[in-house]
Design a protein around this motif. Structure first.
Motif, PDB file in Angstrom:
ATOM      1  N   UNK A 109       0.833  -1.205   0.000  1.00 49.83           N
ATOM      2  CA  UNK A 109       0.000   0.000   0.000  1.00 49.83           C
ATOM      3  C   UNK A 109       0.867   1.255   0.000  1.00 49.83           C
ATOM      4  N   UNK A 110       1.916   1.244   0.815  1.00 49.07           N
ATOM      5  CA  UNK A 110       2.748   2.442   0.936  1.00 49.07           C
ATOM      6  C   UNK A 110       3.367   2.828  -0.414  1.00 49.07           C
ATOM      7  N   UNK A 111       3.832   1.836  -1.173  1.00 48.84           N
ATOM      8  CA  UNK A 111       4.460   2.128  -2.468  1.00 48.84           C
ATOM      9  C   UNK A 111       3.400   2.380  -3.547  1.00 48.84           C
ATOM     10  N   UNK A 112       2.363   1.560  -3.580  1.00 51.45           N
ATOM     11  CA  UNK A 112       1.308   1.743  -4.592  1.00 51.45           C
ATOM     12  C   UNK A 112       0.630   3.101  -4.420  1.00 51.45           C
ATOM     13  N   UNK A 113       0.425   3.513  -3.171  1.00 49.33           N
ATOM     14  CA  UNK A 113      -0.209   4.807  -2.912  1.00 49.33           C
ATOM     15  C   UNK A 113       0.653   5.958  -3.417  1.00 49.33           C
ATOM     16  N   UNK A 114       1.951   5.852  -3.172  1.00 45.93           N
ATOM     17  CA  UNK A 114       2.879   6.880  -3.647  1.00 45.93           C
ATOM     18  C   UNK A 114       2.816   6.995  -5.166  1.00 45.93           C
ATOM     19  N   UNK A 115       2.895   5.853  -5.850  1.00 47.32           N
ATOM     20  CA  UNK A 115       2.878   5.866  -7.320  1.00 47.32           C
ATOM     21  C   UNK A 115       1.525   6.342  -7.849  1.00 47.32           C
ATOM     22  N   UNK A 116       0.469   5.991  -7.135  1.00 45.35           N
ATOM     23  CA  UNK A 116      -0.871   6.391  -7.566  1.00 45.35           C
ATOM     24  C   UNK A 116      -1.015   7.919  -7.560  1.00 45.35           C
ATOM     25  N   UNK A 117      -0.371   8.582  -6.603  1.00 44.62           N
ATOM     26  CA  UNK A 117      -0.396  10.054  -6.564  1.00 44.62           C
ATOM     27  C   UNK A 117       0.116  10.633  -7.886  1.00 44.62           C
ATOM     28  N   UNK A 118       1.094   9.953  -8.480  1.00 43.42           N
ATOM     29  CA  UNK A 118       1.695  10.446  -9.728  1.00 43.42           C
ATOM     30  C   UNK A 118       0.750  10.317 -10.924  1.00 43.42           C
ATOM     31  N   UNK A 119      -0.348   9.569 -10.781  1.00 37.51           N
ATOM     32  CA  UNK A 119      -1.339   9.498 -11.860  1.00 37.51           C
ATOM     33  C   UNK A 119      -2.280  10.702 -11.810  1.00 37.51           C
ATOM     34  N   UNK A 120      -2.052  11.589 -10.832  1.00 34.82           N
ATOM     35  CA  UNK A 120      -2.828  12.822 -10.690  1.00 34.82           C
ATOM     36  C   UNK A 120      -4.323  12.572 -10.519  1.00 34.82           C
ATOM     37  N   UNK A 121      -4.687  11.783  -9.511  1.00 39.01           N
ATOM     38  CA  UNK A 121      -6.113  11.614  -9.212  1.00 39.01           C
ATOM     39  C   UNK A 121      -6.684  12.909  -8.646  1.00 39.01           C
ATOM     40  N   UNK A 122      -7.984  13.053  -8.690  1.00 33.46           N
ATOM     41  CA  UNK A 122      -8.608  14.218  -8.051  1.00 33.46           C
ATOM     42  C   UNK A 122      -8.464  14.072  -6.541  1.00 33.46           C
ATOM     43  N   UNK A 123      -8.545  15.189  -5.833  1.00 33.38           N
ATOM     44  CA  UNK A 123      -8.405  15.149  -4.378  1.00 33.38           C
ATOM     45  C   UNK A 123      -9.486  14.274  -3.754  1.00 33.38           C
ATOM     46  N   UNK A 124     -10.709  14.356  -4.295  1.00 33.19           N
ATOM     47  CA  UNK A 124     -11.823  13.592  -3.731  1.00 33.19           C
ATOM     48  C   UNK A 124     -11.582  12.089  -3.867  1.00 33.19           C
ATOM     49  N   UNK A 125     -11.143  11.670  -5.044  1.00 35.97           N
ATOM     50  CA  UNK A 125     -10.838  10.241  -5.262  1.00 35.97           C
ATOM     51  C   UNK A 125      -9.707   9.803  -4.323  1.00 35.97           C
ATOM     52  N   UNK A 126      -8.679  10.638  -4.222  1.00 32.98           N
ATOM     53  CA  UNK A 126      -7.548  10.301  -3.352  1.00 32.98           C
ATOM     54  C   UNK A 126      -8.007  10.159  -1.902  1.00 32.98           C
ATOM     55  N   UNK A 181     -11.059   9.419  -0.735  1.00 32.89           N
ATOM     56  CA  UNK A 181     -11.869   8.211  -0.570  1.00 32.89           C
ATOM     57  C   UNK A 181     -10.991   6.971  -0.500  1.00 32.89           C
ATOM     58  N   UNK A 182     -10.034   6.877  -1.436  1.00 37.73           N
ATOM     59  CA  UNK A 182      -9.201   5.668  -1.485  1.00 37.73           C
ATOM     60  C   UNK A 182      -8.256   5.585  -0.291  1.00 37.73           C
ATOM     61  N   UNK A 183      -7.536   6.667  -0.012  1.00 38.50           N
ATOM     62  CA  UNK A 183      -6.539   6.610   1.065  1.00 38.50           C
ATOM     63  C   UNK A 183      -7.206   6.492   2.447  1.00 38.50           C
ATOM     64  N   UNK A 184      -8.214   7.328   2.698  1.00 34.79           N
ATOM     65  CA  UNK A 184      -8.840   7.267   4.018  1.00 34.79           C
ATOM     66  C   UNK A 184      -9.719   6.027   4.145  1.00 34.79           C
ATOM     67  N   UNK A 185     -10.292   5.582   3.013  1.00 36.28           N
ATOM     68  CA  UNK A 185     -11.049   4.323   3.035  1.00 36.28           C
ATOM     69  C   UNK A 185     -10.144   3.149   3.391  1.00 36.28           C
ATOM     70  N   UNK A 186      -8.942   3.170   2.833  1.00 40.14           N
ATOM     71  CA  UNK A 186      -7.973   2.115   3.167  1.00 40.14           C
ATOM     72  C   UNK A 186      -7.662   2.127   4.659  1.00 40.14           C
ATOM     73  N   UNK A 187      -7.343   3.317   5.166  1.00 34.36           N
ATOM     74  CA  UNK A 187      -6.987   3.431   6.587  1.00 34.36           C
ATOM     75  C   UNK A 187      -8.156   2.991   7.471  1.00 34.36           C
ATOM     76  N   UNK A 188      -9.345   3.441   7.152  1.00 38.96           N
ATOM     77  CA  UNK A 188     -10.512   3.133   7.991  1.00 38.96           C
ATOM     78  C   UNK A 188     -10.782   1.628   8.033  1.00 38.96           C
ATOM     79  N   UNK A 189     -10.720   0.964   6.859  1.00 41.78           N
ATOM     80  CA  UNK A 189     -11.029  -0.469   6.864  1.00 41.78           C
ATOM     81  C   UNK A 189      -9.898  -1.275   7.502  1.00 41.78           C
TER      82      UNK A 189
END
Lengths: 155, 155, 155
Positions: free
Chosen positions: B86-103, B105-113
């Motif tokens: 997760x730590x590496x995939x999340x870093x690389x995913x930032x480089x795909x320039x997701x919207x803040x809202x998508x980021x 949902x995905x990052x905080x959703x990961x942490x919450x679950x």
């Protein structure tokens, strides 16, 4: 020049190798689940033999090690001993500005031998073959880390 | 635009999720220590039953597996199978320039679950519930890695 | 200012610490191999007792745990519980723009105590000494993660 960008050819090569390896690692968790469901066993926590919708007919033998499940766990353990270090060493190696050709050989060579190692482990090939397929990836990892260390030290 | 900066909202979202997960993972080591001290057992190395100031009254039973300690070790193992990727995939995913809202949902959703999965595992809930709480995080991880792979391949 | 570059003194400090730790972790795999070859045992897969050029005289006892091999496996497990999180937390910590002196103390302090911990574990020193050498690294890791979290949250 922007190095850390998916548009940079060398960094993109790293990102492809890294995400393929991450997907491979995550697949081991799912494969463990698939094999546990198939065997209806190989569980590890005492609460896993409680009666639930997914385990309607529990019995204590479900907590005994299951060969097919343990094999995936050993493969996953091998991933944990190798991949996290590859992911970070590969990233840092990009910063040493290798040529695209060198990056492609090292990153795709790593991925290819790791996938071959997985195939050999999954199908219970000999220790000798497994060792022969593990070694190139480990050597690539050592090279990338050592090269980065030398550059970071300013030599 | 500078992406890899704690001032960038998307990257900062990643950094918050990453550091919370790192602190959670490190807490497992400390929780193992706390439970080993509480049980005065669950040790794993032969030298751990030598008489020392922290272990004034050693006996060989201290090397037997202890249920409360083993539970934390299983939780920690689950972390090791998931968080580094997760730590590496999340870093690389930032480089795909997701919207803040998508980021978010995905990052905080990961942490919450993941935190809910931890709570379920710690309190010995059913395998079914644990699986239900593990799955979203794994799917988020697969999505981030696959999305990065597609962008890095230039599609 | 370019932060993520091997020419940046703080980032280079991180890169030196990271690559030394990666090389240390990879060395555990090789040390496991060396000790398995020396003991002609400590293997873990059923197929490892097939007759091969590297194992010309197999017997089932080769699958029993071997003390010298298991010690390296425990050390490696300890690495897996710590190093991947250090590698990512250290990277993110660089983005908080610490002074070079602080970065050197934290990064090189981490490396020094981890190497001392390894020496203590390898030579079977007391649990108390091992704990005393493990603790500073864990505290450094917690500090770096917590500091990054605070900055990322905008405090």
């Amino acid at each position: 020049m922007e190095r850390i960008s998916l548009q940079d050819p060398v960094f993109a090569t790293y990102a492809v190798a890294a995400t393929v390896m991450i997907l491979k690692a995550v697949a081991m968790s799912w494969l463990t689940v698939v094999r546990m469901m198939g065997a209806k066993g190989g569980f590890r926590s005492p609460e896993d033999i409680r009666k639930t919708p997914l385990n309607p007919d529990p019995n204590p033998a479900q907590l005994a090690p299951n060969d097919r499940v343990e094999r995936i766990r050993r493969i996953q353990m091998n991933d944990l001993e190798n991949l996290p270090f590859f992911l970070v060493a590969g990233f840092l190696f990009v910063l040493t500005q290798p040529s695209l050709l060198v990056a492609q050989w090292l990153f795709y060579g790593y991925v290819a031998t790791r996938l071959a190692h997985f195939a050999a482990y999954l199908t219970a090939q000999t220790h000798d073959l497994r060792a022969a397929l593990w070694t190139p990836g480990s050597v690539i990892l050592i090279y990338m880390a050592a090269r980065t260390l030398i550059v970071a030290l300013g030599f």
